[in-house]
Design an enzyme around this catalytic site. Structure first.
Site, mmCIF file in Angstrom:
data_model
loop_
_atom_site.group_PDB
_atom_site.id
_atom_site.type_symbol
_atom_site.label_atom_id
_atom_site.label_comp_id
_atom_site.label_asym_id
_atom_site.label_seq_id
_atom_site.Cartn_x
_atom_site.Cartn_y
_atom_site.Cartn_z
ATOM 1 N N ASP A 6 0.852 -1.191 0.000
ATOM 2 C CA ASP A 6 0.000 0.000 0.000
ATOM 3 C C ASP A 6 0.891 1.245 0.000
ATOM 4 O O ASP A 6 1.733 1.422 0.874
ATOM 5 C CB ASP A 6 -0.910 -0.012 1.237
ATOM 6 C CG ASP A 6 -1.969 1.093 1.187
ATOM 7 O OD1 ASP A 6 -3.159 0.753 1.269
ATOM 8 O OD2 ASP A 6 -1.594 2.272 1.071
ATOM 9 N N ASP A 100 -3.752 2.417 -5.343
ATOM 10 C CA ASP A 100 -2.483 2.440 -4.613
ATOM 11 C C ASP A 100 -2.209 1.199 -3.774
ATOM 12 O O ASP A 100 -1.299 1.206 -2.957
ATOM 13 C CB ASP A 100 -2.388 3.711 -3.755
ATOM 14 C CG ASP A 100 -2.888 3.504 -2.339
ATOM 15 O OD1 ASP A 100 -3.915 2.830 -2.169
ATOM 16 O OD2 ASP A 100 -2.228 4.017 -1.417
ATOM 17 N N GLU A 101 -2.985 0.144 -3.944
ATOM 18 C CA GLU A 101 -2.693 -1.050 -3.150
ATOM 19 C C GLU A 101 -2.983 -2.316 -3.941
ATOM 20 O O GLU A 101 -3.825 -2.324 -4.838
ATOM 21 C CB GLU A 101 -3.487 -1.057 -1.839
ATOM 22 C CG GLU A 101 -4.969 -1.020 -2.055
ATOM 23 C CD GLU A 101 -5.756 -1.027 -0.747
ATOM 24 O OE1 GLU A 101 -5.479 -1.864 0.122
ATOM 25 O OE2 GLU A 101 -6.663 -0.194 -0.638
#
Ligand code: TTP
Ligand code: MG
Length: 383
Positions: A6, A100-101
């Site tokens: 993340d 974003d992860e």
């Protein structure tokens, strides 16, 4: 082995990287309109209490010295692709969860990259060296624990939970750490004295079912460290939505419907772009005093044209109190299926569906060629 990666303060970190004068300073990315909310804040700004989803006006009060940035979605998507490309070098199975992860299936990575902690370090180093960005990594034997682990030493931390340590790791953590337990569910659990994950894990299933309904048994399982869900690189999208926070509150069917019309176009275009059809539609509104109301309906036949979505939306609107002032209106397309999948012939389907879909496809071609907004609906006067 599962890894969860993340990115740290993603949008804000991208801005700081691209504008080095912002490094070390509080940066807040979010809607800059009167009603905007914070997308994210750099860790320097979080020290002042600024965080995601906070109204921008409050963020400005908490941290007036911060640099406020409108945000560049297209750019963040581009950087996200670069992140995912790096991750793909470390595992053949990468499941992005958001921009974003992502989860990585770590099975077999040991031969190539060494023990889990080394894999985590190598991922961090590649992202730092190649993109000048920082991330946190969690490594564990299942998804739930890997995701909790990556969040525990943010920003930048690596947390490895070895096989056999699952219960000891999870047990003392507060219930809201569990993936899927939101604020409301956590409140319900705490109300009956269940504060830690261990407290939950010790309960019989009936207790959880009584508190959390259908979600209960699932929460119990993950609290016990059981989560057999595989990392799935091809996990299908379950929903696709668009919403608008309004500059000034609106009320009344006409005003709301005008916004929904624009949103239906947006969602329908998104569906077509991804080769999907919606089997259902959810309308979501937030009242001026922040109450959220959602209503859901099933489409006669799965579709990806705005007209069909609107038909379902219109059926829902009478069930929403539109006389209250609203600050946000949204549509979510649900029960998504692949366009290739055969559609159940439906005797009661609107006969226009195929025609409407062809119209949608034509609109996409024009938008591709001439840009979004080149064609607009005759009624589209306020989007
Ligand atoms: P997060 O990973 O939740 O947050 P973050 O990366 O900014 O910070 P960290 O992980 O270090 O805690 O979300 C990723 C991005 O998604 C975030 O940079 C901005 C966007 N986002 C929103 O736009 N609105 C939100 O409410 C949240 C939570 C995130
Ligand atoms: Mg993040």
């Amino acid at each position: 082995m599962v890894l969860h990666v993340d990115m740290d303060a993603f949008y804000a970190a991208v801005e700081q990287r691209d504008r080095p004068e912002l490094l070390g300073r509080p940066v807040v990315v979010g809607g800059t309109g009167r009603r905007g909310v914070v997308s994210t804040a750099s860790y320097e700004a979080r020290r002042f209490g600024v965080k995601s989803a906070l109204p921008m006006a409050i963020a400005r009060r908490l941290c007036p010295q911060a640099v406020f940035i409108a945000g560049r979605m297209a750019h963040y998507k581009q950087v996200s692709r670069q992140v995912m490309e790096i991750l793909a070098r470390f595992s053949p199975t990468v499941e992005p969860l958001s921009l974003d992860e992502a989860f990585l299936d770590g099975t077999g990575t040991e031969e190539l990259f060494g023990p889990p902690i080394d894999v985590a370090w190598k991922i961090k180093k590649a992202i730092r060296d190649e993109l000048q960005l920082s991330c946190a990594v969690g490594v564990a034997t299942n998804k739930t624990i890997a995701k909790i682990a990556s969040d525990l030493k943010k920003p930048g931390g690596i947390v490895v939970v070895s096989p056999g340590e699952e219960q000891g790791f999870l047990g003392p953590l507060p219930v809201e750490r569990l993936w899927g337990v939101g604020e409301k569910a956590a409140e319900k659990l705490r109300a009956v004295g269940l504060n830690t994950i261990d407290d939950v894990a010790r309960q019989p299933e009936e207790v959880l079912r009584a508190r959390l309904g259908a979600l209960g048994p699932h929460i119990l399982q993950i609290a016990r460290g059981e989560d057999a869900r595989p990392v799935d690189a091809h996990r299908e999208r379950k929903s696709l939505g668009a919403e608008r926070t309004l500059e000034t509150d609106i009320r009344g069917t006409d005003a709301v419907r005008r916004v929904l019309l624009a949103l239906a176009d947006e969602v329908a275009a998104g569906l077509r772009q991804r080769g999907l059809r919606a089997g259902g539609v959810r309308v979501k509104v937030k009242t001026a005093d922040f109450h959220q109301i959602t209503r859901e309906a099933t489409l006669a036949t799965p579709a990806n044209d705005a007209a069909s979505l609107l038909l379902a939306v219109d059926a829902l609107l009478p069930r929403v109190d539109l006389d209250r002032p609203l600050r946000l209106v949204g549509i979510v397309a649900t029960h998504l299926t692949d366009e290739e999948a055969p559609r159940q012939p439906d005797l009661f389907a609107a006969p226009t569906t195929d025609k409407a879909e062809r119209l949608g496809a034509a609109l996409d071609r024009i938008a591709d060629k001439h840009g979004q907004g080149a064609v607009r609906r005759g009624t589209d006067d306020v989007s």
